[in-house]
Design an enzyme around this catalytic site. Structure first.
Site, mmCIF file in Angstrom:
data_model
loop_
_atom_site.group_PDB
_atom_site.id
_atom_site.type_symbol
_atom_site.label_atom_id
_atom_site.label_comp_id
_atom_site.label_asym_id
_atom_site.label_seq_id
_atom_site.Cartn_x
_atom_site.Cartn_y
_atom_site.Cartn_z
ATOM 1 N N LYS A 174 0.846 -1.336 -0.322
ATOM 2 C CA LYS A 174 0.354 -0.273 -0.191
ATOM 3 C C LYS A 174 0.978 0.846 -0.302
ATOM 4 O O LYS A 174 1.965 1.472 0.766
ATOM 5 C CB LYS A 174 -1.217 0.165 1.137
ATOM 6 C CG LYS A 174 -2.133 -0.951 1.219
ATOM 7 C CD LYS A 174 -2.645 -1.082 2.486
ATOM 8 C CE LYS A 174 -4.157 -1.905 2.786
ATOM 9 N NZ LYS A 174 -5.260 -1.737 1.512
ATOM 10 N N ARG A 230 -10.539 -11.242 2.760
ATOM 11 C CA ARG A 230 -10.837 -12.995 1.792
ATOM 12 C C ARG A 230 -9.758 -14.269 1.997
ATOM 13 O O ARG A 230 -10.819 -15.173 2.052
ATOM 14 C CB ARG A 230 -11.529 -12.864 0.403
ATOM 15 C CG ARG A 230 -10.533 -12.546 -0.394
ATOM 16 C CD ARG A 230 -10.794 -11.779 -1.507
ATOM 17 N NE ARG A 230 -11.046 -10.441 -1.405
ATOM 18 C CZ ARG A 230 -11.281 -9.332 -2.638
ATOM 19 N NH1 ARG A 230 -11.304 -9.561 -3.460
ATOM 20 N NH2 ARG A 230 -11.513 -7.914 -2.183
#
Ligand code: BES
Ligand code: MN
Ligand code: ZN
Length: 486
Positions: free
Chosen positions: A263, A337
């Protein structure tokens, strides 16, 4: 904040006295200076409005506060009363006063209404930080509330809510702690300490046990970090002995750098709260246990840190999940996920839940869709969606239903594995939900709550300061209360 309940006798009450008032209905027995002062200050008792004045009563100086509860007949009366209580905390937390006498003798209040004021007062007073150089006027002073004039039954109503408050506070604490303090192992330790004596059964799986079960998706995320992953299960058996539980599953990424798909630096510190789903699950279980809910619930927290070291997984890696399904990891930043899928497979194999609700700070895309006002809800079952929606409305933890379906599901097909972990640029929250759904056994009612926009806020809200909201605890508690305990 400590609460004590007493009769209205003025003797010995603290200097700070607060009164809840309905809109446009100032009590006639107030001193003329108070009435004139409130009017001059444009205080009419609107929801959350406060007014403060010093008056002389019986030779003593009294610091009198009025807090508005809005119209007594309003549909969202409970929320308004919570806000009235919260407004008093916000105003007087650092006022220098150590105690507040709260007069709840307002005729329009039921015991549940009065308890709602107390809930707001307590929730808005929560704080947790590491500042050691605060000026006196920045320090929390208010530590006690003396409740007077409460309608009969208020104490009992409050006792039922106190467990929920403990749950919300625990979630806020976990979410607020930085990632050098809360990481998978210390998350587990903090839970063990907090759940002591509650009757909640705790199961912890370490790396080796998870590897033996084939949790390649969760472990793939964890492998780039020096912090060891954990799977934490919290089981509350308050219902019938032979009844299968409902499962709450939380994403517990204690820090999300993105991994190799790293990020940008700006704002990365926010990713300490990427365990907000797991935090909500832990807080909800604490609430349910404290108030001895008559239901069987299992809470599962998938705990990992997503870091980019020399052992980290790479974009393009193919991992095998516990379900046997293979996953092409296109983007290591779509890690939530990967953690949830193995946690969901595990809880289905281990506990055969009758329904699953997962909570995860899963996508930035849900914040694009809904800002910070609602969490996104994805659900394969209409009755479950309706129940969660109702719980959200009742608690102010709102959900907004989002679509799922085969066209979205196709977007995560992969040429080399059963699926890839990201779709295209579009509908990012939906393809994330589709990914999770592939791990839910057919016929099991399931809801996925994307809470990325609601666990942490930059400005104070109804019953929270800026920072961790504790989102999810009240929602899940209410869902259990209204549907599983009836
Ligand atoms: N934890 C983030 C989601 C997130 C982002 C939560 C901002 C709160 C604020 C999640 O793991 C993530 O990185 N998601 C990616 C998915 C993308 C790579 C498909 C995202 O939302 O950008
Ligand atoms: Mn990520
Ligand atoms: Zn994440």
């Amino acid at each position: 904040m400590k609460f004590t309940f007493r009769d209205a006798a003025a003797a010995g009450l603290p200097r700070l006295r607060a009164q809840i008032v309905d809109q446009d209905a100032l009590p006639a027995d107030l001193e003329p200076a108070v009435i004139e002062g409130a009017e001059a200050a444009r205080f009419s008792g609107k929801v959350g409005q406060t007014f403060e004045i010093f008056v002389s009563r019986g030779g003593a100086v009294v610091r009198l506060a009025l807090a508005g509860a809005g119209q007594a007949s309003a549909a969202d009366r409970t929320a308004a009363l919570e806000k009235a209580g919260a407004a008093l905390s916000a105003r007087f937390l650092t006022s220098g006063e150590t105690a507040i006498a709260l007069d709840l003798s307002l005729a329009s209040l039921s015991a549940e209404d009065a308890a709602a004021v107390l809930l707001g007062l307590r929730l808005r007073a929560w704080r947790h930080d590491y500042r050691t150089r605060l000026k006196d006027e920045q320090k929390v002073s208010l530590a006690e509330a003396v409740i007077t004039g409460a309608p009969a039954g208020t104490e009992a109503a409050w006792n039922a809510l106190e467990g929920v408050v403990a749950g919300v506070e625990f979630t806020r604490e976990l979410v607020t702690e930085p990632a050098n303090i809360i990481y998978p192992e210390s998350f587990v330790e903090r839970c063990k300490a907090r759940f002591e004596g509650t009757g909640v059964e705790i199961t912890v799986l370490d790396e080796t046990e998870m590897a033996a079960l084939g949790m390649g998706a969760l472990l793939g995320v964890a492998q780039g970090s020096a912090r060891k992953p954990r799977l934490l299960a919290l089981k509350w058996n308050g219902g019938a002995a032979d009844e299968k539980p409902v499962a709450f599953v939380g994403k517990g990424v204690t820090f999300d750098t993105g991994g190799i798909s790293i990020k940008p630096a700006a704002g990365m510190e926010d990713m300490k709260w990427d365990m907000g789903g797991a935090g909500a699950v832990a807080g909800a279980l604490l609430a349910l246990a404290k108030r001895k809910a008559k239901a069987n619930i299992v809470g599962v927290c998938g705990l990992v840190e997503n870091m980019p070291d020399g052992n980290a997984q790479r974009p393009g890696d193919v991992v095998t999940s516990m379900s046997g399904q293979t996953i092409e990891v296109i983007n290591t930043d779509a890690e939530g996920r990967l953690v949830l899928c193995d946690a969901i497979t595990w809880v289905q194999k281990e506990h055969q839940p009758t329904a699953i609700v997962d909570l995860a700070t899963l996508t930035g895309a849900i914040i694009i869709s809904l800002a910070h006002e609602y969490a996104g809800m994805f659900c394969n079952d209409e009755p479950l969606a309706e129940k969660l929606n109702a719980a959200g409305k009742a608690t102010g933890e709102g959900l907004w239903r989002m679509p799922i379906g085969p066209a979205y599901d196709k977007m995560i097909d992969s040429p080399i594995a059963d699926m890839k972990n990201v779709g295209s640029r579009w509908g990012g929250s939906i393809t994330a939900a589709q990914f999770i759904q592939r791990f839910v056994e057919t016929g099991t009612p399931w809801a996925h709550l994307d809470i990325a926009g609601t666990v942490w806020v930059d400005k104070p809200g109804a019953t929270w300061d800026k920072g961790a909201t504790g989102f999810g605890v009240r929602l899940l508690d209410r869902f259990v209360r209204d549907n599983l305990e009836a």
